[in-house]
Enzyme design. Structure first.
Site, PDB file in Angstrom:
ATOM      1  N   TYR A  55     -75.274  -7.957 -53.240  1.00  0.00           N
ATOM      2  CA  TYR A  55     -74.475  -9.010 -53.912  1.00  0.00           C
ATOM      3  C   TYR A  55     -73.057  -8.703 -53.793  1.00  0.00           C
ATOM      4  CZ  TYR A  55     -78.857 -10.824 -56.194  1.00  0.00           C
ATOM      5  OH  TYR A  55     -79.959 -11.399 -56.304  1.00  0.00           O
ATOM      6  N   HIS A 111     -74.302 -19.826 -54.502  1.00  0.00           N
ATOM      7  CA  HIS A 111     -75.099 -18.634 -54.525  1.00  0.00           C
ATOM      8  C   HIS A 111     -74.243 -17.596 -53.782  1.00  0.00           C
ATOM      9  CE1 HIS A 111     -78.485 -20.273 -56.590  1.00  0.00           C
ATOM     10  NE2 HIS A 111     -78.255 -21.235 -55.680  1.00  0.00           N
ATOM     11  N   GLU A 129     -73.675 -26.393 -56.250  1.00  0.00           N
ATOM     12  CA  GLU A 129     -74.624 -25.410 -56.534  1.00  0.00           C
ATOM     13  C   GLU A 129     -73.966 -24.326 -55.714  1.00  0.00           C
ATOM     14  OE1 GLU A 129     -78.592 -25.867 -55.897  1.00  0.00           O
ATOM     15  OE2 GLU A 129     -79.259 -24.053 -55.741  1.00  0.00           O
ATOM     16  N   ARG A 168     -84.033 -14.898 -48.028  1.00  0.00           N
ATOM     17  CA  ARG A 168     -84.678 -13.892 -48.940  1.00  0.00           C
ATOM     18  C   ARG A 168     -86.201 -14.243 -49.417  1.00  0.00           C
ATOM     19  NH1 ARG A 168     -80.632 -12.836 -53.751  1.00  0.00           N
ATOM     20  NH2 ARG A 168     -82.034 -11.000 -53.805  1.00  0.00           N
ATOM     21  N   ARG A 197     -74.574  -2.856 -59.885  1.00  0.00           N
ATOM     22  CA  ARG A 197     -76.021  -2.515 -59.406  1.00  0.00           C
ATOM     23  C   ARG A 197     -76.079  -3.475 -58.158  1.00  0.00           C
ATOM     24  NH1 ARG A 197     -78.605  -2.337 -64.739  1.00  0.00           N
ATOM     25  NH2 ARG A 197     -77.155  -0.934 -65.716  1.00  0.00           N
ATOM     26  N   ASN A 212     -73.828 -21.327 -60.497  1.00  0.00           N
ATOM     27  CA  ASN A 212     -74.769 -20.258 -60.115  1.00  0.00           C
ATOM     28  C   ASN A 212     -75.486 -19.988 -61.111  1.00  0.00           C
ATOM     29  OD1 ASN A 212     -76.237 -18.276 -58.933  1.00  0.00           O
ATOM     30  ND2 ASN A 212     -74.375 -17.094 -58.270  1.00  0.00           N
ATOM     31  N   SER A 236     -75.453 -15.069 -52.301  1.00  0.00           N
ATOM     32  CA  SER A 236     -76.725 -14.495 -51.097  1.00  0.00           C
ATOM     33  C   SER A 236     -76.973 -15.948 -50.620  1.00  0.00           C
ATOM     34  CB  SER A 236     -77.680 -13.748 -51.605  1.00  0.00           C
ATOM     35  OG  SER A 236     -78.672 -14.145 -52.544  1.00  0.00           O
ATOM     36  N   ASP A 260     -82.904 -31.009 -65.473  1.00  0.00           N
ATOM     37  CA  ASP A 260     -82.762 -32.333 -66.662  1.00  0.00           C
ATOM     38  C   ASP A 260     -81.113 -32.387 -66.923  1.00  0.00           C
ATOM     39  OD1 ASP A 260     -85.257 -32.942 -66.246  1.00  0.00           O
ATOM     40  OD2 ASP A 260     -86.050 -32.349 -67.855  1.00  0.00           O
ATOM     41  N   HIS A 264     -84.402 -21.048 -59.748  1.00  0.00           N
ATOM     42  CA  HIS A 264     -85.960 -21.327 -59.323  1.00  0.00           C
ATOM     43  C   HIS A 264     -87.048 -21.470 -60.197  1.00  0.00           C
ATOM     44  CE1 HIS A 264     -83.502 -19.522 -56.179  1.00  0.00           C
ATOM     45  NE2 HIS A 264     -83.147 -18.315 -56.913  1.00  0.00           N
ATOM     46  N   PRO A 278     -78.027 -15.616 -65.367  1.00  0.00           N
ATOM     47  CA  PRO A 278     -78.489 -14.411 -65.940  1.00  0.00           C
ATOM     48  C   PRO A 278     -78.196 -13.501 -64.765  1.00  0.00           C
ATOM     49  CG  PRO A 278     -80.222 -15.884 -65.590  1.00  0.00           C
ATOM     50  CD  PRO A 278     -79.205 -16.722 -65.672  1.00  0.00           C
ATOM     51  N   ALA A 338     -81.249 -16.715 -61.352  1.00  0.00           N
ATOM     52  CA  ALA A 338     -82.825 -16.871 -61.472  1.00  0.00           C
ATOM     53  C   ALA A 338     -83.210 -18.053 -62.043  1.00  0.00           C
ATOM     54  CB  ALA A 338     -83.412 -15.642 -62.084  1.00  0.00           C
TER      55      ALA A 338
HETATM   56  O1  CA2 Z   1     -77.335 -15.110 -54.609  1.00  0.00           O
HETATM   57  C1  CA2 Z   1     -76.968 -15.674 -55.677  1.00  0.00           C
HETATM   58  O2  CA2 Z   1     -75.851 -15.969 -56.157  1.00  0.00           O
HETATM   59  C2  CA2 Z   1     -78.204 -15.767 -56.783  1.00  0.00           C
HETATM   60  O3  CA2 Z   1     -78.012 -16.812 -57.772  1.00  0.00           O
HETATM   61  C3  CA2 Z   1     -78.419 -14.367 -57.563  1.00  0.00           C
HETATM   62  C4  CA2 Z   1     -79.210 -14.233 -58.561  1.00  0.00           C
HETATM   63  C5  CA2 Z   1     -80.727 -14.452 -57.835  1.00  0.00           C
HETATM   64  O4  CA2 Z   1     -81.708 -14.770 -58.722  1.00  0.00           O
HETATM   65  C6  CA2 Z   1     -80.710 -15.896 -56.975  1.00  0.00           C
HETATM   66  O5  CA2 Z   1     -82.054 -15.952 -56.308  1.00  0.00           O
HETATM   67  C7  CA2 Z   1     -79.583 -15.770 -56.118  1.00  0.00           C
HETATM   68  C8  CA2 Z   1     -79.602 -12.914 -59.352  1.00  0.00           C
HETATM   69  C9  CA2 Z   1     -78.360 -12.632 -60.196  1.00  0.00           C
HETATM   70  C10 CA2 Z   1     -78.303 -11.072 -60.395  1.00  0.00           C
HETATM   71  O6  CA2 Z   1     -77.312 -10.586 -59.770  1.00  0.00           O
HETATM   72  C11 CA2 Z   1     -77.382  -9.151 -59.971  1.00  0.00           C
HETATM   73  C12 CA2 Z   1     -76.389  -8.206 -59.710  1.00  0.00           C
HETATM   74  C13 CA2 Z   1     -76.344  -7.099 -59.558  1.00  0.00           C
HETATM   75  C14 CA2 Z   1     -77.494  -6.310 -59.981  1.00  0.00           C
HETATM   76  C15 CA2 Z   1     -78.717  -7.058 -60.295  1.00  0.00           C
HETATM   77  C16 CA2 Z   1     -78.590  -8.378 -60.407  1.00  0.00           C
END
Ligand code: CA2
Length: 149
Positions: free
Chosen positions: A23, A100, A98, A107, A18, A74, A102, A87, A80, A10, A77
């Site tokens: 990111y 990510h 896996e 964080r 954004r 990836n 970031s 499963d 977590h 998501p 959210a």
């Molecule tokens: O660092 C990553 O790839 C994450 O999977 C990105 C997720 C975050 O919840 C994980 O902790 C780490 C968030 C993806 C949302 O991406 C956005 C991009 C631009 C603006 C807002 C959200």
């Protein structure tokens, strides 16, 4: 040869639009092109998808069992929060990496726990879009070593 599924969770559709400070400037489309180019260089096929729905992600993991050679995920959210993702990945017996963008460990504490890590072969985080390329290198190595690449 079966493709490697690259599955994205998501809000990753918002990449580049954004929060570029967190990111990076790449859009999800840029990321898909980067993965396609890397896969071509490795002589592999990839299927690249993104969804904002947990159930759709689970369905794609089930589908990967018969249609993919491996999974790069990836979970965003859901990484977590989702026992369902844990499963589903535990139930498929193809290699999973896996990823990510970031460095989740640099964080907020709630990002330090992953339901995916215990059922993944490995985890790559903190390299921006390059995390996906490193994951492709890694999964291809695993597939070659097991005679499936
Ligand atoms: O660092 C990553 O790839 C994450 O999977 C990105 C997720 C975050 O919840 C994980 O902790 C780490 C968030 C993806 C949302 O991406 C956005 C991009 C631009 C603006 C807002 C959200």
């Amino acid at each position: 040869m079966k493709p490697i599924y690259i599955l994205n969770g998501p809000n990753l559709n918002l990449l580049g639009l954004r929060e570029p400070a967190v990111y990076g400037p790449e859009t999800i489309g840029d990321l898909e092109m980067r993965c396609a180019a890397k896969a071509k260089a490795l002589g592999q096929q990839v299927v690249f998808r993104q969804t904002n729905t947990e159930g759709e992600l689970i369905g794609w993991i089930h589908e990967a069992q018969s249609k993919a050679s491996g999974i790069i995920i990836n979970g965003a959210a859901y990484t977590h929060t989702s026992v369902a993702l844990h499963d589903a990945l535990k139930a498929v017996n193809i290699p999973t990496i896996e990823v990510h963008l970031s460095n989740v460990y640099a964080r907020e504490p709630f990002r330090h726990h992953s339901y995916i890590s215990p059922v993944a072969h490995g985890v790559i985080c903190g390299f921006g879009g390059q995390s996906y390329e490193l994951a492709l290198d890694g999964i291809v190595q695993i597939l070659k070593t097991s005679g499936k690449g």
